[in-house]
Write a protein that holds these residues in place. Structure first.
Motif, PDB file in Angstrom:
ATOM      1  N   ASN A  31       0.628  -1.339   0.030  1.00  0.00           N
ATOM      2  CA  ASN A  31      -0.189  -0.448  -0.446  1.00  0.00           C
ATOM      3  C   ASN A  31       0.917   1.098  -0.121  1.00  0.00           C
ATOM      4  OD1 ASN A  31      -2.446   1.627   0.140  1.00  0.00           O
ATOM      5  ND2 ASN A  31      -1.990   0.658   3.157  1.00  0.00           N
ATOM      6  N   LYS A  39       0.177   4.138  -0.204  1.00  0.00           N
ATOM      7  CA  LYS A  39      -0.386   5.555   0.222  1.00  0.00           C
ATOM      8  C   LYS A  39      -0.334   6.867   0.011  1.00  0.00           C
ATOM      9  CE  LYS A  39       0.140   2.677   5.078  1.00  0.00           C
ATOM     10  NZ  LYS A  39      -0.191   3.643   6.571  1.00  0.00           N
ATOM     11  N   ALA A  74      -0.232  -0.952  15.149  1.00  0.00           N
ATOM     12  CA  ALA A  74       0.353  -1.499  14.724  1.00  0.00           C
ATOM     13  C   ALA A  74       1.266  -1.008  13.009  1.00  0.00           C
ATOM     14  CB  ALA A  74       0.731  -2.794  14.783  1.00  0.00           C
ATOM     15  N   VAL A  77       1.632  -4.473   3.096  1.00  0.00           N
ATOM     16  CA  VAL A  77       3.314  -3.886   3.644  1.00  0.00           C
ATOM     17  C   VAL A  77       2.920  -2.134   3.115  1.00  0.00           C
ATOM     18  CG1 VAL A  77       5.294  -3.360   3.406  1.00  0.00           C
ATOM     19  CG2 VAL A  77       3.950  -6.123   3.467  1.00  0.00           C
ATOM     20  N   GLY A 112       4.866   1.868   5.061  1.00  0.00           N
ATOM     21  CA  GLY A 112       5.558   1.749   4.505  1.00  0.00           C
ATOM     22  C   GLY A 112       7.210   1.060   3.919  1.00  0.00           C
TER      23      GLY A 112
END
Ligand code: PEP
Length: 275
Positions: free
Chosen positions: A33, A35, A195, A256, A258
């Motif tokens: 991801n 983002k 998390a 996942v 970052g």
């Protein structure tokens, strides 16, 4: 600060499912991801780097979720590669006066084959309710986008012993309205909010507890879905912790954030390589 407490023992009410190696429907699935990161040329470059590193992949599924404007270019850069492309959310409606939103058919027309729905940032930053998430998931299915449905508790919910209640509400509200044959296209992602992006990964045992409970909820819903639906773990996954998580019976892959922005790191995560 340490990790949040484990769930209360009595809350765990389900047996574990079969290992992914024994059920081809549950072959590993690693998703990145991206983002709201990467300029367009950077996204295309990362896609090209991943294509190089993962060209020989055949025993697992991999997908990346770029920003909306990069979906088409990334999908082109990954044509004929084993890596699939998805959007980060989609609106319940197919078209209309919804400034700033994106619809499932628009994503599909840009080359997406998947879409994330109910990510915790959508729920907690943008106020998406369980009902919104359910409608977004249905829109995805109408347009043959495979949804990755995210569920997970906040720190406060875990600390007050409500993890399974919250996760069960999120799972049931999104999946119960879907016809049984539609469920085959869905992947679940358990992402404890505490998390995500914090560096605080749940221990494999903490994640497995919730994954096993989710599998029990899916079994209660009937049909093959309980055995066959993949449940990914998400929350500070890195190359250094992925193999411990993947060793758990009910963890079928990872979502996942970052660490998916670095081609070397993400390729190692995909291969479960610590070094
Ligand atoms: C995510 O955004 O879905 C996520 C799991 O992020 P991170 O890996 O950065 O914690």
């Amino acid at each position: 600060m340490g990790l949040p407490p484990p769930l209360r023992a009595q809350a765990i009410r389900t047996p574990t499912g079969s290992r992914s190696e024994e059920n081809p429907m549950r072959r590993p699935f690693i998703a990145g991801n991206w983002k709201m990161n990467l300029l367009l040329p950077e996204a295309v470059r990362l896609a090209g780097d991943l294509r190089e590193r993962l060209r020989d992949l055949s025993d697992r599924d991999v997908a990346v979720f770029p920003t909306f404007v990069a979906v088409e270019a990334v999908a082109r850069a990954l044509e004929e590669s084993p890596i699939q492309v998805g959007g980060q959310t989609c609106h319940p409606e197919d078209a209309g006066a919804f400034t700033g939103e994106i619809s499932a058919p628009i994503l599909a027309s840009a080359g997406a084959s998947l879409v994330i729905v109910g990510h915790s940032e959508r729920r907690h930053v943008f106020g998406e309710s369980d009902a919104d998430v359910a409608l977004r998931l249905q829109a995805a299915l109408r347009h043959r986008l495979r949804p990755v449905l995210c569920v997970g508790e906040t720190l406060e919910e875990r600390e007050s012993g409500r993890t399974l209640e919250v996760v069960e509400r999120q799972v049931r509200s999104a999946l119960e309205p879907v016809a049984k044959d539609g469920l085959a296209a869905v992947t679940l992602a358990y992402e404890p909010v505490w998390a995500i992006g914090t560096g605080k990964v749940a221990t494999p045992e903490q994640a497995q507890e919730v994954h096993a409970a989710i599998r029990g909820m899916l079994r209660d819903m009937g049909g093959a879905v309980g055995e066959d639906m993949r449940i990914l773990y998400g929350g500070s996954v890195k190359a250094s912790n992925v193999d411990g998580l993947m060793a758990m019976t009910d963890i079928d892959g990872a979502l996942v954030g970052g660490a998916s922005l670095d081609a070397d790191e993400f390729a190692r995560i995909v291969r479960f390589e610590a070094m």
